[in-house]
Design an enzyme around this catalytic site. Structure first.
Site, PDB file in Angstrom:
ATOM      1  N   ASP A  34     -10.851  14.255  28.076  1.00  0.00           N
ATOM      2  CA  ASP A  34     -10.492  15.698  29.130  1.00  0.00           C
ATOM      3  C   ASP A  34      -9.895  15.048  30.512  1.00  0.00           C
ATOM      4  O   ASP A  34     -10.561  15.231  31.507  1.00  0.00           O
ATOM      5  CB  ASP A  34     -11.757  16.299  29.458  1.00  0.00           C
ATOM      6  CG  ASP A  34     -12.210  17.163  28.265  1.00  0.00           C
ATOM      7  OD1 ASP A  34     -11.462  17.293  27.142  1.00  0.00           O
ATOM      8  OD2 ASP A  34     -13.278  17.913  28.469  1.00  0.00           O
ATOM      9  N   TRP A  87      -8.261  25.163  21.900  1.00  0.00           N
ATOM     10  CA  TRP A  87      -9.569  25.590  22.269  1.00  0.00           C
ATOM     11  C   TRP A  87      -9.721  26.913  22.270  1.00  0.00           C
ATOM     12  O   TRP A  87     -10.949  27.246  22.164  1.00  0.00           O
ATOM     13  CB  TRP A  87      -9.245  25.007  23.991  1.00  0.00           C
ATOM     14  CG  TRP A  87     -10.505  24.991  24.694  1.00  0.00           C
ATOM     15  CD1 TRP A  87     -11.780  25.132  24.173  1.00  0.00           C
ATOM     16  CD2 TRP A  87     -10.846  24.796  25.998  1.00  0.00           C
ATOM     17  NE1 TRP A  87     -12.575  25.405  25.090  1.00  0.00           N
ATOM     18  CE2 TRP A  87     -12.019  24.961  26.205  1.00  0.00           C
ATOM     19  CE3 TRP A  87      -9.936  24.667  26.999  1.00  0.00           C
ATOM     20  CZ2 TRP A  87     -12.744  24.891  27.636  1.00  0.00           C
ATOM     21  CZ3 TRP A  87     -10.418  24.616  28.478  1.00  0.00           C
ATOM     22  CH2 TRP A  87     -11.888  24.615  28.673  1.00  0.00           C
ATOM     23  N   THR A  93     -18.117  19.967  32.766  1.00  0.00           N
ATOM     24  CA  THR A  93     -16.498  19.395  32.572  1.00  0.00           C
ATOM     25  C   THR A  93     -16.185  19.849  33.926  1.00  0.00           C
ATOM     26  O   THR A  93     -15.368  18.820  34.414  1.00  0.00           O
ATOM     27  CB  THR A  93     -16.041  19.922  31.397  1.00  0.00           C
ATOM     28  OG1 THR A  93     -16.568  19.802  30.456  1.00  0.00           O
ATOM     29  CG2 THR A  93     -14.563  19.572  31.396  1.00  0.00           C
ATOM     30  N   GLN A 145     -17.031  14.312  28.493  1.00  0.00           N
ATOM     31  CA  GLN A 145     -15.907  14.905  29.411  1.00  0.00           C
ATOM     32  C   GLN A 145     -16.107  14.164  30.656  1.00  0.00           C
ATOM     33  O   GLN A 145     -17.031  14.287  31.330  1.00  0.00           O
ATOM     34  CB  GLN A 145     -16.309  16.354  29.418  1.00  0.00           C
ATOM     35  CG  GLN A 145     -16.065  17.060  28.190  1.00  0.00           C
ATOM     36  CD  GLN A 145     -17.236  17.309  27.401  1.00  0.00           C
ATOM     37  OE1 GLN A 145     -18.182  16.534  27.601  1.00  0.00           O
ATOM     38  NE2 GLN A 145     -17.303  18.368  26.410  1.00  0.00           N
ATOM     39  N   ARG A 182      -5.177  20.775  19.165  1.00  0.00           N
ATOM     40  CA  ARG A 182      -5.996  21.750  18.498  1.00  0.00           C
ATOM     41  C   ARG A 182      -6.292  22.921  19.456  1.00  0.00           C
ATOM     42  O   ARG A 182      -6.181  22.617  20.727  1.00  0.00           O
ATOM     43  CB  ARG A 182      -7.259  20.978  18.098  1.00  0.00           C
ATOM     44  CG  ARG A 182      -8.266  20.451  19.359  1.00  0.00           C
ATOM     45  CD  ARG A 182      -9.272  19.819  18.588  1.00  0.00           C
ATOM     46  NE  ARG A 182     -10.173  19.276  19.698  1.00  0.00           N
ATOM     47  CZ  ARG A 182     -11.513  18.766  19.270  1.00  0.00           C
ATOM     48  NH1 ARG A 182     -12.124  18.732  18.063  1.00  0.00           N
ATOM     49  NH2 ARG A 182     -12.208  18.390  20.413  1.00  0.00           N
ATOM     50  N   ASP A 239      -8.681  15.539  23.518  1.00  0.00           N
ATOM     51  CA  ASP A 239      -8.201  16.706  24.494  1.00  0.00           C
ATOM     52  C   ASP A 239      -7.860  16.499  25.730  1.00  0.00           C
ATOM     53  O   ASP A 239      -8.296  17.096  26.942  1.00  0.00           O
ATOM     54  CB  ASP A 239      -9.230  17.944  24.667  1.00  0.00           C
ATOM     55  CG  ASP A 239      -9.625  18.129  22.991  1.00  0.00           C
ATOM     56  OD1 ASP A 239      -9.057  18.081  22.080  1.00  0.00           O
ATOM     57  OD2 ASP A 239     -10.975  18.602  23.000  1.00  0.00           O
TER      58      ASP A 239
END
Length: 588
Positions: free
Chosen positions: A417, A498, A365, A394, A496, A440
Site C-alpha cells: 500500500d 478492491w 491503513t 499496510q 486485482r 496493492d
C-alpha cells in the site's frame, strides 16, 4: 590493433563519464558576519545573507560560504582564509567579495584604510581569483540600521555598539540610557563612509562586476522606516529564544526574514550585473532547509505558513536536500501550492497499520501514511515520499485526496500500500515518477493517470488495487510505463479489484517478465469479473502476453477516449499535459 581498441574504449568511457557528470559552478563567498553562515544552536535566528543565498539558485550552482564573523579584508588574508579559498577555485567559478564593516574598526589586526590598504586587499582578491580562472564580483557593505542625527558622534556610537554586540570590545559598556534617549529620525545615517567607495573604485579600475549592496539595503531599510525595519534585524525580546535569553537589539545583523529579503534583492542585482548567472536564479515564496539556509526547518512549517485559500496565484516552496522525518499534512485550505524538491529531498515516516496510536488503537491503513494531501491544485516535483517501516503490512507513503494533483519526477517508496489514491471523484496525474512496493502498492478510488512512470515490484503480489466507484468513467490509466521487479520476483498481477467496479488500463507499457501470463486477478470475487474493466493496448516486453490474459480482461483496438486530456478533463477541462502546473481555469 589491440592497443588501438583499448585507446578507443578508454576514450569512449572517458567521454561517457564527462557526459554523466553534471557541471556545477561554485560561488565562493568571502566577507564578514553580515554575509556568513551562522550557528543554529539554541534556535539562533541570526543569518548572514550568504547563508540563505543557496535557496535563490538552481542546483547548477553550489554556494561555498567562507565569510566569517568579525573578519576584515586584512584579517581574512592574515589568518590564511583567503589562501584556502584560492586553493579551491577552478576555472569558471565565482568569488563574491564583501568587506568593510570590520575594516573600519581601529583594531590593528583588522583595520585598513580606504584608498590604500583596503583597496590593495580588494585588488589582491580580484587578481588572484582571475589568475585561477575564476570570476570576481565586488560588493560593498550592507547598511546599518542607524536612524539618527548626522554627526560623527552618532556614527562612532553605532560602530561602538556594533562592536559590543559582537564581543569585539568587551571592555566597553553599552550606554542603555543613551539608547533609550535616542530619538530616531526618518533618514538613515551612513556609518561606512569611504569604505563604500573602495569596492566601487576597484571594480571600475579592474573592470569587475560591482553590486552596490549599500544602496540596495539603504533604500530598503529607509523605505520601511524606523519601526518596520527592525523586522529585518536582530531585535529579539528577552526570554524568547534560548540562544539569547537576555534578548538583543542589533542594528547590524540580520534575522532569517531579513537575510532572505536582502538575499532576494541582491540576487536580482547579481543577475543584472553578471548576466551569465541570471539563468540560474530562482525565487520561491518559502525555502525549507535543515542547514538554516531557508525560512523553515520542516516542510510542515512551510505548509502552515501558506495563507488559507490563496486564490489565483501559486505559493512556491523549495525543499532543499535532506531527509525530513515528519508526518506531513497539506490541509484543504492550502490551495495552489507548488512543492519543489532539490535532489535528495525526502519526506519520510515509519507508521504502519498495526502500529498503535496514543490511545492504544491501531492506526489503520489510512492512519499509517507519511504524507496527506487534501488541497486542490497541488503540484509536486522532485520529492521522494517514503514509508520506512518495512514489510509489516499496510504502510502508506503518500495519501492523496486532492483534486487536480500533479506529481512530476517524484518517488514513492514502500512495501504494501505505498501510494493511496484516496479521493473519490478526484483526478491525479503522475509524470516520470518511480513507484515501488509489494502488494496493492497503487490503490484507491481516484482517477489517476501514470505517464512514463517506472513501476517496480519488490515481491510477488499485485501492482494495483483500484476501488473505482460505479459510474465513474475512469480509474487508473498507465501510459508508456515501465514495469520492473527485483531479481527473485516472478509472480505479479497487474491488478486485482478492491471494489467490484475497479478499472485499470495499461497503454503501450513495457512489462517485465515478472508479470504473469494471466495478467489479472479477480481477488476470488467471481462476480467482480462482470463489473471490472481491465484492459491493455499494445503492451510489449516479456510480460506482455495478450493471448494468455484472463478472459474477463480486454485488449483495446485503439486508445480513443483514453487520451490523457480526456481522462483528466472532468467538468473544468483540466489538462496538465498542456498547461503544466498552471492554475486551472474553472468554468463557472
Amino acid at each position: 590493433m589491440k592497443s588501438k581498441l583499448i585507446l578507443l574504449l578508454t576514450a569512449f568511457f572517458l567521454c561517457s563519464a564527462f557526459k554523466a557528470d553534471k557541471s556545477v559552478i561554485t560561488i565562493f563567498m568571502i566577507g564578514d558576519s553580515t554575509m556568513s553562515n551562522k550557528s543554529l544552536v539554541g534556535g539562533n535566528p541570526e543569518r548572514g545573507w550568504g547563508h540563505v543565498l543557496p535557496g535563490f539558485f538552481s542546483e547548477d550552482i553550489r554556494v561555498d560560504n567562507h565569510a566569517m564573523n568579525g573578519r576584515s579584508s586584512k584579517s581574512f588574508i592574515d589568518e590564511g582564509r583567503w589562501d584556502k579559498v584560492l586553493s579551491l577555485i577552478k576555472k569558471g567559478d565565482y568569488v563574491f567579495i564583501q568587506f568593510g564593516h570590520n575594516d573600519e574598526k581601529p583594531k590593528a589586526d583588522r583595520h585598513t584604510d580606504p584608498g590604500t590598504t583596503f583597496d590593495a586587499n580588494l585588488r589582491k582578491f580580484v587578481n588572484e581569483t582571475r589568475a585561477k580562472g575564476g570570476i570576481p564580483v565586488l560588493f560593498n557593505s550592507i547598511v546599518r540600521r542607524n536612524f539618527g542625527t548626522a554627526d560623527n558622534k552618532a556614527v562612532a556610537e553605532a560602530i561602538l555598539q556594533d562592536d559590543i554586540r559582537k564581543g569585539i570590545n568587551p571592555d566597553a559598556k553599552q550606554d542603555a540610557s543613551q539608547e533609550k534617549n535616542v530619538v530616531e529620525g526618518d533618514k538613515l545615517i551612513d556609518t561606512h563612509g569611504a569604505y563604500l567607495d573602495s569596492p566601487r573604485n576597484v571594480a571600475k579600475e579592474l573592470n569587475v562586476p560591482f553590486i552596490d549592496m549599500n544602496k540596495l539595503t539603504h533604500d530598503l531599510v529607509e523605505g520601511l522606516g524606523p519601526k518596520e525595519s527592525k523586522k529585518l534585524f536582530m531585535w529579539v525580546p528577552a526570554n524568547t529564544i534560548a540562544a539569547m535569553p537576555k534578548g538583543r537589539e542589533d542594528n547590524t545583523h540580520l534575522n532569517i526574514y531579513g537575510a532572505r529579503v536582502i538575499a532576494g534583492i541582491t540576487v536580482d542585482a547579481i543577475a543584472k550585473e553578471v548576466p551569465e548567472l541570471a539563468k540560474y536564479v530562482r525565487h520561491y515564496d518559502f525555502v525549507v532547509a535543515q542547514d538554516g539556509s531557508g525560512d523553515f526547518f520542516t516542510v510542515q512549517e512551510a505548509i502552515n505558513a501558506v495563507p488559507d485559500f490563496r486564490k489565483n496565484v501559486r505559493t512556491t516552496i523549495l525543499v532543499r536536500k535532506g531527509v525530513y522525518k515528519e508526518k506531513l499534512i497539506v490541509p484543504e485550505s492550502k490551495i495552489n501550492i507548488s512543492l519543489i524538491g532539490q535532489e535528495g529531498a525526502v519526506i519520510s515516516y515509519d507508521d504502519y497499520a498495526n502500529k498503535q496510536n496514543l490511545f492504544g488503537e491501531n492506526k489503520g491503513t489510512s492512519g499509517s501514511s507519511s504524507c496527506y494531501i487534501y488541497a486542490p491544485d497541488f503540484y509536486v516535483e522532485n520529492i521522494t515520499f517514503e514509508n520506512t517501516s518495512g514489510p509489516v503490512g499496510q504502510a502508506v507513503a503518500c495519501f492523496v485526496s486532492a483534486d487536480r494533483a500533479y506529481f512530476k519526477n517524484c518517488r514513492f517508496l514502500g512495501f504494501q500500500d505505498t501510494l493511496y489514491t484516496y479521493g473519490k471523484g478526484v483526478r491525479q496525474y503522475y509524470e516520470d515518477c518511480y513507484i515501488e512496493g509489494t502488494v496493492d502498492f497503487i490503490f484507491g478510488w481516484s482517477t489517476a493517470v501514470f505517464n512514463r512512470c517506472h513501476i517496480h515490484s519488490k515481491r510477488d503480489g499485485y501492482v494495483t488495487a483500484p476501488s473505482t466507484d460505479e459510474g465513474q468513467k475512469y480509474g487508473y490509466v498507465f501510459y508508456d510505463c515501465k514495469l520492473t521487479a527485483d531479481a527473485n520476483v516472478k509472480n505479479v498481477y497487474l491488478s486485482r479489484p478492491w471494489r467490484p467496479f475497479a478499472q485499470a488500463v495499461f497503454i503501450h507499457c513495457d512489462l517485465g517478465k515478472h508479470i504473469l501470463p494471466v495478467g489479472w486477478h479477480n481477488w476470488n470475487k467471481k462476480d467482480a469479473e462482470k463489473t471490472v474493466f481491465y484492459a491493455e493496448y499494445d503492451s510489449y516486453g516479456p510480460g506482455a502476453n495478450p493471448k494468455a490474459r484472463a478472459a474477463f480482461s480486454h485488449q483495446l483496438k485503439d486508445t480513443e477516449g483514453y487520451e490523457i486530456e480526456s481522462v483528466l478533463a472532468g467538468t473544468d477541462g483540466w489538462n496538465p499535459i498542456a498547461n503544466g502546473n498552471a492554475l486551472v481555469n474553472i468554468k463557472r
